[in-house]
Design an enzyme around this catalytic site. Structure first.
Site, PDB file in Angstrom:
ATOM      1  N   GLY A   1       2.779  -4.368   1.289  1.00 58.95           N
ATOM      2  CA  GLY A   1       3.818  -3.557   0.663  1.00 58.95           C
ATOM      3  C   GLY A   1       3.236  -2.446  -0.201  1.00 58.95           C
TER       4      GLY A   1
ATOM      5  CG  ASP B   1       2.873   9.523   4.023  1.00 65.14           C
ATOM      6  OD1 ASP B   1       3.949   8.900   3.959  1.00 65.14           O
ATOM      7  OD2 ASP B   1       2.754  10.726   3.718  1.00 65.14           O
TER       8      ASP B   1
ATOM      9  CG  HIS C   1       1.016   0.797   4.333  1.00 58.51           C
ATOM     10  ND1 HIS C   1       1.089   1.137   2.999  1.00 58.51           N
ATOM     11  CD2 HIS C   1       0.164  -0.257   4.395  1.00 58.51           C
ATOM     12  CE1 HIS C   1       0.334   0.322   2.294  1.00 58.51           C
ATOM     13  NE2 HIS C   1      -0.246  -0.528   3.103  1.00 58.51           N
TER      14      HIS C   1
END
Ligand code: AMP
Length: 285
Positions: free
Chosen positions: A33, A37, A39
């Site tokens: 989490g 960008d 990810h």
């Protein structure tokens, strides 16, 4: 199709089973989490390989040592869900710690040898056991056709390839290139820990790696290059440097003289509250 979020393995499996019944290909992108960008670029690569994309969000306690930042790690689920929805991701799987490690949980997954004793494995004892444990679970929970991991965590990618092969986990492991900010800093959830002054210093890591890479690719001796690199990193304000090393791109064996085969230069160093890592490929000319 808008984003659906599920919290249990049963709901994850039910969704994947429906997709399988339609004959669709499925990709998994595991994350902790605090999405950025980098990810999102993984979800785009996932889309090239599959009809449906799952992103897991789980800050895995077993890969953090007691003195590390598990408690402080940024948790930004609503913002993450918005980014995933905008990126066209179909499913977010965000289990609780109890869902992943219920009472009585007793199984370890551990990768032996040269690949886990060095670099982040040496600097963070037990880290890769925790990574291997949680990624094994995520792969078996979702059983996707493929799973995408960033080269930002190159050693992690190699460890995941190793145990997936060793355990015959029937999932194709795909590596994705490192996404960087405009000034070259590798995107990372931990960049949020940086103060504005530290953020201005942080691109030094990429610059030093780039300089050494260019010279090493042309056959320069690594010893003096690495010594100068360490000086520059410390002078910029990083302290300590966990490692600045060149290793074989496939085996992660140390290279200490000159680069004559595909290699990788790795760095980990602390800047204020953040421990930053980065790496570059060195292709000999
Ligand atoms: P994390 O949430 O930090 O555990 O990262 C989840 C996945 O995203 C891992 O496979 C990382 O290697 C990957 N990743 C993180 N940062 C980047 C980046 N800047 N570029 C590409 N992939 C990244």
């Amino acid at each position: 199709m808008s984003l659906t979020t599920v919290h249990t393995v049963a709901d994850l499996r039910a969704t994947v089973a429906n997709w399988r019944a339609e004959g669709l290909r499925v990709a998994l992108v595991p994350t902790m989490g605090a999405l950025h960008d980098g990810h999102i670029s993984l979800t785009h690569l996932a889309r090239e390989h599959a009809d449906r994309v799952i992103v897991s969000i789980f800050v895995n306690p077993t890969q953090f040592a007691p003195n590390e930042d598990f408690g402080a790690y940024p948790r930004t689920l609503p913002a993450d869900q918005k980014l995933l929805d905008d990126a066209g991701v179909e499913l977010c799987f965000t289990p609780s710690v109890e869902e992943m490690y219920p009472d009585g949980f007793a199984t370890k997954v551990s990768v032996d040898g040269a690949m886990t004793n060095v670099l982040c494995g040496a600097a963070r004892p037990g880290h890769f056991d925790g990574v291997a444990q949680v990624v094994t679970k995520l792969l078996l929970q979702a059983l996707p056709d493929c799973a995408i991991f960033g080269q930002k965590d190159y050693q992690q990618l190699m460890v995941i390839r190793r145990f997936s092969m060793d355990l015959n986990i029937p999932v194709e492991i795909i590596g994705a290139k490192i996404l960087r900010e405009d000034d070259g800093l590798a995107m990372s959830s931990r960049n949020r820990y940086l103060t504005p002054d530290e953020r201005a210093i942080a691109p030094t890591l990429n610059k030093v790696l780039g300089d050494i890479t260019a010279k090493a690719a042309n056959g320069a001796e690594l010893g003096p290059l690495l010594a100068k690199g360490r000086e520059d990193i410390l002078a910029a304000g990083f302290d300590p440097i966990d490692y600045l090393e060149v290793r074989d791109a496939d085996t992660l064996e140390l290279i200490s003289d000159t680069v004559t085969k595909p290699a990788r230069i790795f760095v980990a160093a602390r800047l204020g509250k953040a421990r930053l890592i980065d790496n570059h490929a060195i292709e000999p000319a």
